[in-house]
Design an enzyme around this catalytic site. Structure first.
Site, PDB file in Angstrom:
ATOM      1  N   ASP A  94       0.800  -1.228   0.000  1.00  0.00           N
ATOM      2  CA  ASP A  94       0.000   0.000   0.000  1.00  0.00           C
ATOM      3  C   ASP A  94       0.827   1.270   0.000  1.00  0.00           C
ATOM      4  OD1 ASP A  94       0.669  -0.417   2.889  1.00  0.00           O
ATOM      5  OD2 ASP A  94      -0.551   1.384   3.112  1.00  0.00           O
ATOM      6  N   ASP A  97       5.767   0.367   3.150  1.00  0.00           N
ATOM      7  CA  ASP A  97       6.022  -0.849   3.923  1.00  0.00           C
ATOM      8  C   ASP A  97       5.772  -2.065   3.046  1.00  0.00           C
ATOM      9  OD1 ASP A  97       3.264  -0.862   3.720  1.00  0.00           O
ATOM     10  OD2 ASP A  97       2.955  -0.142   5.766  1.00  0.00           O
ATOM     11  N   TYR A 246      -5.169   0.682   9.496  1.00  0.00           N
ATOM     12  CA  TYR A 246      -6.322   1.034   8.658  1.00  0.00           C
ATOM     13  C   TYR A 246      -7.628   0.680   9.361  1.00  0.00           C
ATOM     14  CZ  TYR A 246      -3.268   2.073   4.717  1.00  0.00           C
ATOM     15  OH  TYR A 246      -2.324   2.649   3.897  1.00  0.00           O
ATOM     16  N   GLU A 492       5.986   9.715   3.205  1.00  0.00           N
ATOM     17  CA  GLU A 492       5.499   8.412   2.754  1.00  0.00           C
ATOM     18  C   GLU A 492       4.410   8.619   1.706  1.00  0.00           C
ATOM     19  OE1 GLU A 492       4.563   4.014   4.542  1.00  0.00           O
ATOM     20  OE2 GLU A 492       4.014   5.736   5.772  1.00  0.00           O
TER      21      GLU A 492
END
Length: 511
Positions: A94, A97, A246, A492
């Site tokens: 995603d 990571d 999430y 990120e």
């Protein structure tokens, strides 16, 4: 901040003694202040489109194909699902990571598909249609694998907790690859609904080019929707491991409405529309006044699609409910345009929409897409947007959407392109494991968990690999940005930041 205060004191002192110099200084300061904003008024949107699709190749998990263009990546996570005796190889990481989180991945594919549905011709004219289809299919192929039974969906592979202890290339992973699923006893209506939406939307994309595949996607989407609706519950209650990364803050009702709408668009079956209309009040679809649209909160998307249905004569009998959806959709749009009397989305001094500190660009990109789609709808129906504080034409709405895209690409106080690899000044130290460690192609030697932190994460040098097309979290509420690998709040990037802009880049490129 200290430097800024010193400059202010100096100006005050000058005002006491040099009146002429004061005016000259103010004029000079004004010119300097606006230069970063105005020096790049025209951007290469075609390049942005191409690189946005290239980015998804950098995020691929699994066995990479022979036509892989991002050559610093290699095969990874080839044993995913082996422990559970199911093939879960593939899909997308995603962000920076190495976990495969199902909910944001599904939203990414839904938005990529919606972009192709709306702007497929423009994407094709730019020569990127096949790459767009490949990006979607890489996700939907994986979703087919994860849906192993009508009432079973594998929702995550990897463990966010252990993954964040290590800094390793995906090709070297030693962290847990445990897989987590939802089923009848452990429901997850939100992720079932979003995955159903993704597969239904993608089925529309592939309807003419690959009818068999389109039908297969639609079959899975219908089963997943039925499963999510019949066995209701939040997936983060069934899989607590995901709560820190999430969580489903908005609950699952928006995803069920969202899935039903996409199934209606894919099948034209009235039962799905009836579900959206019958549950409009109970599920909050026409009662929630929303100022964000994201991987978690889908109400604004539901409201926008419902509003656009009004233009079709066959929906006249449902006008009362659809108009209520439209009212909330336009509340969202007016809040982005700063035209509501009370609740509006904040903006930075440089004009960027600002929802929250962490990865704010995701909210900017989703807003841009909805504003663009709705401006097209208003244009095609010869309408305007009526807000509390004025009426806006479709052209004015689109101009604002374009201003947000231009900010992302470099028209901002720092003259920084927040799309990696686009422009001459972009983030060099993206918080991304694969990009920040030497490429597997160049060094096949194993890089361990802590070795990655010691030898690569802590380096001050730019990343050895450019994750082109990634849109990072972006600046703070004062337009300030620190290009530091440890500054994950700003540096990120996530797949859903970029996915929602693919279609918009194509439209801008053609305009």
């Amino acid at each position: 901040m200290r430097e800024r205060n010193q400059k202010k004191l100096l100006v005050i002192e000058q005002r006491k003694h040099f009146k002429l110099k004061r005016w000259f200084g103010l004029i000079l300061f004004s010119i300097i202040a606006i230069l970063p904003l105005n020096r790049c008024q025209s951007f290469n949107y075609g390049e942005a489109l191409s690189k946005s699709l290239l980015y998804f190749e950098a995020q691929r998990s699994g066995r990479l194909p022979h036509n892989q263009r991002v050559t610093w990546r290699h095969h990874s996570a080839l044993a995913d699902g082996l422990e559970q005796r199911v093939d879960l190889v593939g899909g997308y990481y995603d962000a920076g990571d190495n976990v495969k989180f199902g909910l944001p991945m599904a939203f990414t594919i839904t938005m990529l598909s919606w972009g192709v549905i709306e702007y497929g011709r423009e994407i094709s004219d730019a020569g990127e249609y096949n790459h767009a289809l490949e990006a979607i299919k890489w996700g939907t192929d994986y979703f087919i694998k994860t849906h192993t039974h009508p009432n079973v969906l594998w929702a995550e592979v990897g463990d966010g907790d252990t993954d964040h202890y290590c800094w390793q290339r995906p090709e070297d992973m030693t962290t847990s690859r445990r897989a987590y699923k939802i089923d009848e006893k452990h429901p997850g209506s939100d992720i079932a609904g979003e995955t159903a939406a993704a597969m239904a939307a993608a089925s529309i994309v592939f309807r003419e080019l690959n009818p068999h595949y389109s039908h297969l996607l639609l079959h899975h989407a219908q089963q997943l929707f039925e499963f999510g609706d019949k066995h209701r519950g939040k997936y983060d209650s069934s899989m607590e491991i995901v709560k820190a990364y999430y969580p489903s803050v908005s609950g699952y009702m928006d995803e069920l409405l969202w899935a039903a709408l996409w199934l209606y668009k894919a099948t034209d079956k009235h039962d799905y529309l009836k579900y959206v209309l019958d549950n409009a009040h109970r599920f909050g679809g026409i009662t929630w006044a929303i100022t964000e649209f994201s991987w978690d909160v889908k109400y604004a998307g539901v409201q926008i699609i419902s509003s656009i249905l009004i233009k079709e004569e066959k929906h006249l009998e449902h006008m009362r409910v659809l108009e209520q959806y439209r009212s909330k959709a336009e509340f969202y749009l007016c809040s982005c345009l700063n035209k509501n009397n009370e609740t509006n989305v904040d903006r930075t001094p440089g004009g960027l929409l600002y929802v929250r500190q962490w990865n704010n660009m995701q909210y900017v990109s989703t807003a841009v897409f909805l504003l663009t789609v709705y401006s097209d709808y208003l244009q095609s129906t010869n309408q305007t947007l009526k807000c509390d504080r004025g009426t806006l034409t479709p052209q004015e709405i689109f101009r604002f959407a374009k201003s947000q895209v231009d900010y992302i690409l470099g028209s901002n106080p720092m003259a920084m392109s927040y799309m990696v690899g686009c422009g001459s000044n972009f983030p060099q130290r993206v918080h991304h494991r694969g990009a920040s460690v030497v490429s597997y192609r160049n060094n096949k030697g194993f890089i361990g968990c802590t070795q990655g932190y010691d030898n690569w994460f802590k380096r001050l040098d730019p990343n050895p690999n450019v994750v082109a097309g990634a849109i990072v979290g972006g600046p703070d509420n004062r337009d300030q940005f620190k290009d530091e690998r440890s500054n994950f709040v700003q540096t990120e990037a996530c797949t859903y930041n970029t996915a929602t802009l693919v279609g918009v880049f194509a439209k801008l490129h053609r305009t």
